[in-house]
Design a protein around this motif. Sequence first.
Motif, short mmCIF file in Angstrom:
data_model
loop_
_atom_site.label_atom_id
_atom_site.label_comp_id
_atom_site.label_asym_id
_atom_site.label_seq_id
_atom_site.Cartn_x
_atom_site.Cartn_y
_atom_site.Cartn_z
N CYS A 42 0.86 -1.19 0.00
CA CYS A 42 0.00 0.00 0.00
C CYS A 42 0.90 1.24 0.00
O CYS A 42 1.69 1.43 0.93
CB CYS A 42 -0.91 0.00 1.23
SG CYS A 42 -1.95 1.46 1.38
N TYR A 43 0.75 2.08 -1.03
CA TYR A 43 1.64 3.23 -1.17
C TYR A 43 0.88 4.55 -1.35
O TYR A 43 1.50 5.58 -1.59
CB TYR A 43 2.58 3.02 -2.36
CG TYR A 43 3.36 1.74 -2.28
CD1 TYR A 43 4.41 1.59 -1.37
CD2 TYR A 43 3.04 0.65 -3.09
CE1 TYR A 43 5.12 0.41 -1.28
CE2 TYR A 43 3.75 -0.53 -3.02
CZ TYR A 43 4.78 -0.65 -2.11
OH TYR A 43 5.49 -1.83 -2.02
N ARG A 44 -0.41 4.53 -1.24
CA ARG A 44 -1.19 5.76 -1.35
C ARG A 44 -1.35 6.39 0.03
O ARG A 44 -1.61 5.70 1.02
CB ARG A 44 -2.56 5.49 -1.96
CG ARG A 44 -2.52 5.07 -3.42
CD ARG A 44 -3.90 4.88 -3.97
NE ARG A 44 -4.69 6.11 -3.87
CZ ARG A 44 -5.99 6.17 -4.07
NH1 ARG A 44 -6.68 5.06 -4.35
NH2 ARG A 44 -6.64 7.31 -3.96
N ASN A 45 -1.24 7.69 0.09
CA ASN A 45 -1.22 8.42 1.35
C ASN A 45 -2.45 8.12 2.21
O ASN A 45 -2.33 7.71 3.37
CB ASN A 45 -1.10 9.93 1.07
CG ASN A 45 -0.97 10.74 2.34
OD1 ASN A 45 -0.71 10.21 3.41
ND2 ASN A 45 -1.16 12.03 2.22
N TYR A 46 -3.63 8.31 1.66
CA TYR A 46 -4.85 8.15 2.46
C TYR A 46 -5.04 6.70 2.89
O TYR A 46 -5.41 6.42 4.04
CB TYR A 46 -6.06 8.62 1.64
CG TYR A 46 -7.35 8.56 2.41
CD1 TYR A 46 -7.66 9.51 3.39
CD2 TYR A 46 -8.27 7.54 2.19
CE1 TYR A 46 -8.84 9.45 4.11
CE2 TYR A 46 -9.45 7.46 2.90
CZ TYR A 46 -9.74 8.42 3.86
OH TYR A 46 -10.91 8.35 4.57
N ASP A 47 -4.76 5.76 1.99
CA ASP A 47 -4.93 4.34 2.35
C ASP A 47 -3.90 3.90 3.38
O ASP A 47 -4.23 3.15 4.32
CB ASP A 47 -4.81 3.48 1.09
CG ASP A 47 -5.92 3.76 0.09
OD1 ASP A 47 -6.99 4.22 0.52
OD2 ASP A 47 -5.70 3.53 -1.11
N LEU A 48 -2.68 4.35 3.22
CA LEU A 48 -1.62 3.96 4.16
C LEU A 48 -1.88 4.55 5.55
O LEU A 48 -1.51 3.95 6.57
CB LEU A 48 -0.27 4.41 3.63
CG LEU A 48 0.98 3.95 4.39
CD1 LEU A 48 1.04 2.43 4.48
CD2 LEU A 48 2.24 4.49 3.73
N ARG A 49 -2.52 5.69 5.58
CA ARG A 49 -2.82 6.32 6.88
C ARG A 49 -3.71 5.44 7.73
O ARG A 49 -3.58 5.40 8.97
CB ARG A 49 -3.50 7.68 6.62
CG ARG A 49 -3.50 8.60 7.82
CD ARG A 49 -4.19 9.90 7.48
NE ARG A 49 -3.53 10.58 6.36
CZ ARG A 49 -4.03 11.66 5.77
NH1 ARG A 49 -5.20 12.15 6.18
NH2 ARG A 49 -3.38 12.23 4.78
N LYS A 50 -4.62 4.70 7.12
CA LYS A 50 -5.53 3.83 7.88
C LYS A 50 -4.76 2.72 8.61
O LYS A 50 -5.17 2.28 9.68
CB LYS A 50 -6.54 3.19 6.93
CG LYS A 50 -7.44 4.18 6.22
CD LYS A 50 -8.36 3.45 5.23
CE LYS A 50 -9.22 4.43 4.45
NZ LYS A 50 -10.07 3.74 3.45
N HIS A 51 -3.65 2.29 8.03
CA HIS A 51 -2.89 1.17 8.61
C HIS A 51 -1.83 1.62 9.62
O HIS A 51 -1.40 0.81 10.44
CB HIS A 51 -2.20 0.38 7.49
CG HIS A 51 -3.14 -0.26 6.52
ND1 HIS A 51 -3.80 -1.45 6.78
CD2 HIS A 51 -3.54 0.15 5.29
CE1 HIS A 51 -4.56 -1.76 5.74
NE2 HIS A 51 -4.43 -0.81 4.83
N THR A 52 -1.39 2.87 9.57
CA THR A 52 -0.20 3.25 10.35
C THR A 52 -0.38 4.47 11.25
O THR A 52 0.43 4.68 12.15
CB THR A 52 0.97 3.55 9.37
OG1 THR A 52 0.58 4.60 8.48
CG2 THR A 52 1.33 2.31 8.57
#
Length: 383
Positions: A42-52
Amino acid sequence: MKLVVQVKLLPTPEQASALDATLRACNTAASEVAATAREIGCYRNYDLRKHTYQNIKTGHRLGAQAAQHVIKKVCDAYKTLTANLLNSRYGKPGSRRRRTVETNPVTFRWDAAQPYDARMLSWQYDTRTVSIWTVGGRVKNLAFTGSPDQLKALATLPVGECDLVHRDGMWFLYASVEVPEPDLIDPAGFLGVDMGIVNIAYDSDGTRYAGAKLNGYRRRQQRLRQRLQAKGTQSAKRLLARRRRKEARHAANTNHVIAKTIVTEAARTGRGIAVEQLTGIRDRVRLRKPQRVTLSSWSFHQLGTFLAYKARRAGVPLAEVDPRYTSQTCNRCGHRDKRNRLNQETFTCRSCGVVAHADHNAALNIAHRGAESWGAVSRPHVA
């Protein structure tokens, strides 16, 4: 247009300790986010924010804005990595270096730059201090200094995102400012610029930029690097790192001076600037082995970038033209022949007999192509 202003911070020992701890925490968190991004793909900003987001915010004492900037920094790093892979910057597909880059996560040095926005950083221009967020709390009355032009730009222009940078034991803030961009002038001709190895630049007015003196400096630096690399000790490696930074500063300063001189002359005479497209020059040009080091040791792209932004600030049109055959074509009669180029320096047309400096002839051809391309773009199409 956006420009970057560098100011030097003057922290007390306590303030420096807080800045140090902040960079270490942010970059440790960034390395963890990068590993997670590689693991889950996952390398998209908004999507990665959900995981980290929650993990790095609570685990590393990061504020909400700092955590978001860390995640965005990781996404930008992977975007740059992808672009470099597409451009074969890490070797051909299947090579060991490329496989390593493609499989391992991005890592960040402890002192890698950390972005700041207006919620994390505020400027007090009258007292020349900043108030900046750190993991230990807000640090106020942190002094800064800079040149008169830099301080004036900060005080009078809109300031955007800033980067906290630690380099050579010193602390800096790189602030992006919005500079008003003038309208482009209607050029009365073009000043052609030919870039090369022996002469970094040669314009169509016959002015040579950074020739034998600079090449002598570059050869001397190359010999010093070879001796230090052969020595191989830790002190030699430290000296190599310092020399690398010194050479980079020297190259940037030289490119700034060349670009400023060319843009000033074009603006003074009401002309545009025509340069050759240098994309892929290292893959396109075939050189003898001694010349390959010379070609790779100078940043032609940096010079082109400096020319572009300085031209925009001055309202001078910049045209990029096809560089093919500019060194083989006569600027007077248009005759093209490989034999016209007798050697690196001499051009003799086999059709009309004109004799000229080879780089000057190429610059004149570039100027002609710049005028033609600009006219094709600026004139409306007539059916």
